[in-house]
Motif scaffolding. Structure first.
Motif, short mmCIF file in Angstrom:
data_model
loop_
_atom_site.label_atom_id
_atom_site.label_comp_id
_atom_site.label_asym_id
_atom_site.label_seq_id
_atom_site.Cartn_x
_atom_site.Cartn_y
_atom_site.Cartn_z
N VAL A 44 -9.48 161.96 -10.53
CA VAL A 44 -10.41 160.95 -10.02
C VAL A 44 -10.17 159.63 -10.74
CG1 VAL A 44 -12.83 160.26 -9.86
CG2 VAL A 44 -12.19 162.64 -9.44
N ILE A 45 -10.00 158.57 -9.99
CA ILE A 45 -9.94 157.22 -10.55
C ILE A 45 -11.29 156.54 -10.31
CG2 ILE A 45 -8.87 154.95 -10.44
CD1 ILE A 45 -6.97 156.95 -11.54
N LEU A 46 -11.94 156.14 -11.40
CA LEU A 46 -13.18 155.38 -11.33
C LEU A 46 -12.92 154.04 -12.02
CD1 LEU A 46 -15.70 158.20 -12.41
CD2 LEU A 46 -15.27 157.38 -10.07
N TYR A 106 -25.99 155.96 -11.27
CA TYR A 106 -24.55 156.15 -11.09
C TYR A 106 -24.17 157.62 -11.26
CZ TYR A 106 -19.52 155.45 -11.77
OH TYR A 106 -18.16 155.52 -11.66
N THR A 107 -24.71 158.26 -12.29
CA THR A 107 -24.39 159.66 -12.58
C THR A 107 -24.81 160.57 -11.43
OG1 THR A 107 -24.67 159.24 -14.95
CG2 THR A 107 -24.70 161.54 -14.24
N HIS A 108 -25.98 160.33 -10.85
CA HIS A 108 -26.45 161.18 -9.76
C HIS A 108 -25.63 160.97 -8.49
CE1 HIS A 108 -30.13 163.28 -11.17
NE2 HIS A 108 -30.00 162.40 -12.14
N ILE A 109 -25.26 159.74 -8.21
CA ILE A 109 -24.43 159.50 -7.03
C ILE A 109 -23.05 160.12 -7.23
CG2 ILE A 109 -23.36 157.70 -5.61
CD1 ILE A 109 -25.83 155.94 -6.27
N LEU A 110 -22.51 160.00 -8.45
CA LEU A 110 -21.23 160.63 -8.77
C LEU A 110 -21.31 162.14 -8.60
CD1 LEU A 110 -18.33 160.53 -9.85
CD2 LEU A 110 -19.28 160.48 -12.17
N ALA A 111 -22.38 162.75 -9.07
CA ALA A 111 -22.54 164.20 -8.93
C ALA A 111 -22.56 164.62 -7.47
CB ALA A 111 -23.83 164.65 -9.63
N SER A 112 -23.29 163.88 -6.65
CA SER A 112 -23.36 164.19 -5.24
C SER A 112 -21.99 164.09 -4.58
CB SER A 112 -24.35 163.24 -4.55
OG SER A 112 -24.34 163.41 -3.15
N ALA A 113 -21.24 163.04 -4.92
CA ALA A 113 -19.92 162.84 -4.32
C ALA A 113 -18.93 163.89 -4.80
CB ALA A 113 -19.42 161.44 -4.66
N LEU A 114 -18.97 164.23 -6.09
CA LEU A 114 -18.06 165.26 -6.62
C LEU A 114 -18.41 166.64 -6.07
CD1 LEU A 114 -17.55 164.30 -10.37
CD2 LEU A 114 -15.92 164.08 -8.49
N ALA A 115 -19.68 166.89 -5.81
CA ALA A 115 -20.08 168.20 -5.27
C ALA A 115 -19.42 168.45 -3.93
CB ALA A 115 -21.59 168.26 -5.15
N THR A 116 -19.25 167.41 -3.14
CA THR A 116 -18.55 167.58 -1.86
C THR A 116 -17.13 168.07 -2.09
OG1 THR A 116 -19.87 165.81 -0.87
CG2 THR A 116 -17.83 166.40 0.25
N VAL A 117 -16.46 167.51 -3.09
CA VAL A 117 -15.10 167.94 -3.44
C VAL A 117 -15.12 169.38 -3.92
CG1 VAL A 117 -13.17 167.53 -5.00
CG2 VAL A 117 -14.39 165.59 -4.00
N ILE A 118 -16.07 169.72 -4.78
CA ILE A 118 -16.15 171.08 -5.33
C ILE A 118 -16.43 172.09 -4.22
CG2 ILE A 118 -17.47 172.61 -6.85
CD1 ILE A 118 -17.86 170.17 -8.69
N ASN A 119 -17.33 171.76 -3.31
CA ASN A 119 -17.66 172.69 -2.23
C ASN A 119 -16.49 172.96 -1.30
OD1 ASN A 119 -20.30 173.04 -3.08
ND2 ASN A 119 -21.13 171.45 -1.76
N ILE A 120 -15.57 172.01 -1.17
CA ILE A 120 -14.42 172.19 -0.28
C ILE A 120 -13.21 172.75 -1.00
CG2 ILE A 120 -12.79 170.97 1.23
CD1 ILE A 120 -15.05 168.98 1.83
N ILE A 121 -12.92 172.22 -2.20
CA ILE A 121 -11.69 172.56 -2.91
C ILE A 121 -11.91 173.52 -4.08
CG2 ILE A 121 -9.73 171.60 -4.19
CD1 ILE A 121 -10.29 168.94 -2.69
N ASP A 122 -13.04 173.37 -4.77
CA ASP A 122 -13.37 174.15 -5.96
C ASP A 122 -12.25 174.10 -7.00
OD1 ASP A 122 -15.09 175.66 -7.48
OD2 ASP A 122 -14.57 177.57 -6.57
N PRO A 123 -11.85 172.91 -7.44
CA PRO A 123 -10.76 172.81 -8.41
C PRO A 123 -11.18 173.33 -9.78
CG PRO A 123 -11.78 170.68 -8.11
CD PRO A 123 -12.43 171.60 -7.12
N GLU A 124 -10.23 173.91 -10.49
CA GLU A 124 -10.52 174.39 -11.84
C GLU A 124 -10.94 173.24 -12.75
OE1 GLU A 124 -7.51 176.91 -13.62
OE2 GLU A 124 -6.85 177.50 -11.62
N VAL A 125 -10.23 172.12 -12.63
CA VAL A 125 -10.49 170.98 -13.50
C VAL A 125 -10.59 169.71 -12.67
CG1 VAL A 125 -9.62 169.59 -15.42
CG2 VAL A 125 -9.25 172.06 -15.42
N ILE A 126 -11.58 168.89 -12.99
CA ILE A 126 -11.70 167.54 -12.45
C ILE A 126 -11.45 166.59 -13.61
CG2 ILE A 126 -13.22 165.82 -11.40
CD1 ILE A 126 -14.71 168.14 -10.05
N VAL A 127 -10.42 165.77 -13.49
CA VAL A 127 -10.08 164.81 -14.54
C VAL A 127 -10.53 163.43 -14.12
CG1 VAL A 127 -8.25 163.87 -15.98
CG2 VAL A 127 -8.04 166.19 -15.10
N LEU A 128 -11.31 162.78 -14.97
CA LEU A 128 -11.79 161.44 -14.68
C LEU A 128 -10.93 160.41 -15.41
CD1 LEU A 128 -15.69 161.85 -15.01
CD2 LEU A 128 -14.20 162.35 -13.05
N GLY A 129 -10.44 159.42 -14.66
CA GLY A 129 -9.67 158.33 -15.23
C GLY A 129 -10.21 157.00 -14.75
#
Length: 318
Positions: free
Chosen positions: A135-137, A246-269
């Motif tokens: 993830v690029i932020l 910001y943290t809550h909106i980020l959580a909501s957006a990342l949850a969509t990714v987790i629900n579809i892909i379920d990656p072992e690791v999410i790296v924030l850059g």
């Protein structure tokens, strides 16, 4: 007879600098060099890349070594011309074809977020994982998906472009520290350069955090994200509220990714990945958004820094 080590060659074509790196078989950087990227000059950009490769060839035997390039956009699936580049002189140009002809070597292109994810999957914070979402932020919001050390790009070359999905502000879940109605202080319709409204990028980029902070107070100039993060850490209520939202909106957006892909690791850059509170708060804040009774995905900060683009590009050929 011992075989010569497999070398990897990468270019990071950035908006302000273009960087080349030569890696050995273990992924260690043997040599790197940067030049300024000619602003708004497509032929000049091609010449800069050629110049950097030429300098390496003067010191190393490359023998037409395949080149990977991290770009600020991606090639169109229709005609191969570049699209979605914030370095707009690249848009509509046959960058891949022009470079293969000019450099006389095979070339692969991927956007900078894809190359970031590749770098972290091979040599960075997620090198032990089989599935990685990078993830690029930063000034913008992007992402890339790597499965078993290989980049997944998709037929449209847009895999990982979560920054241009809409934010579901009306679906944010309250808790003791967050009330969705507190978002009423914001101008909730945020147009995006892509033509849509309320994209993830309009709420989670650095300029978006500055906008949120300003709309909460409106009594001072727009502060950069790093200043807001420092103010929040020092206990300023307005900055803390902006970071909480910001943290809550980020959580909501990342949850969509987790629900579809379920990656072992999410790296924030990117610049906003340096907000330490994100790593403390996100695991708990994610809970109401993820369709699971436990959340085992690890969310970690990037390790490669501004080297990620050029290192990931060098891995585009495996």
């Amino acid at each position: 007879m011992n075989k010569a080590p497999k070398l990897r060659l990468g270019i990071d074509l950035g908006g302000t600098k273009t960087e080349v790196a030569l890696l050995d078989q273990q992924g260690l950087v043997l040599e790197r060099e940067r030049l300024p990227t000619p602003q708004g000059d497509y032929p000049g950009t091609l010449n800069t890349i050629q110049q950097l490769i030429g300098r390496l060839e003067a010191r190393h035997t490359l023998n037409g070594l395949a080149l990977g390039i991290a770009t600020p956009g991606s090639p169109s699936s229709i005609d191969g011309h570049m699209k979605n580049c914030n370095s707009i002189c690249l848009n509509g140009k046959p960058l891949l074809t022009d470079l293969e002809q000019k450099l006389r070597r095979p070339v692969r292109l991927a956007n900078d977020a894809d190359c970031f994810a590749l770098a972290e999957a091979h040599n960075g914070a997620a090198q032990e994982a089989n599935s990685v979402f990078g993830v690029i932020l930063g000034t913008g919001v992007g992402g890339g998906l790597v499965i078993n050390k290989r980049l997944l790009q998709g037929p449209n070359h847009i895999c990982g472009e979560w920054g241009h999905n809409p934010v579901a502000l009306n679906a944010l879940q309250p808790n003791a520290a967050f009330k969705p109605e507190s978002l009423s202080a914001y101008e909730q319709e945020r147009p995006c350069y892509c033509g849509k409204t309320n994209c993830v990028e309009t709420w989670l980029s650095g300029p978006a955090l500055s906008q949120s902070d300003w709309e909460l107070g409106g009594k001072h100039h727009k502060r950069p994200a790093r200043e807001i993060a420092s103010a929040s850490q020092a206990g300023e209520s307005q900055a803390s509220q902006a970071i909480n939202h910001y943290t809550h909106i980020l959580a909501s957006a990342l949850a969509t990714v987790i629900n579809i892909i379920d990656p072992e690791v999410i790296v924030l850059g990117g610049g906003l990945s340096k907000i330490d509170s994100l790593y403390e708060q996100l695991p708990d804040v994610l809970t109401p958004y993820v369709f699971s009774d436990e959340i085992l995905n690890r969310i970690v900060p990037a390790q490669q820094g501004d080297s990620a683009g050029v290192i990931g590009a060098a891995y585009l050929w495996g």
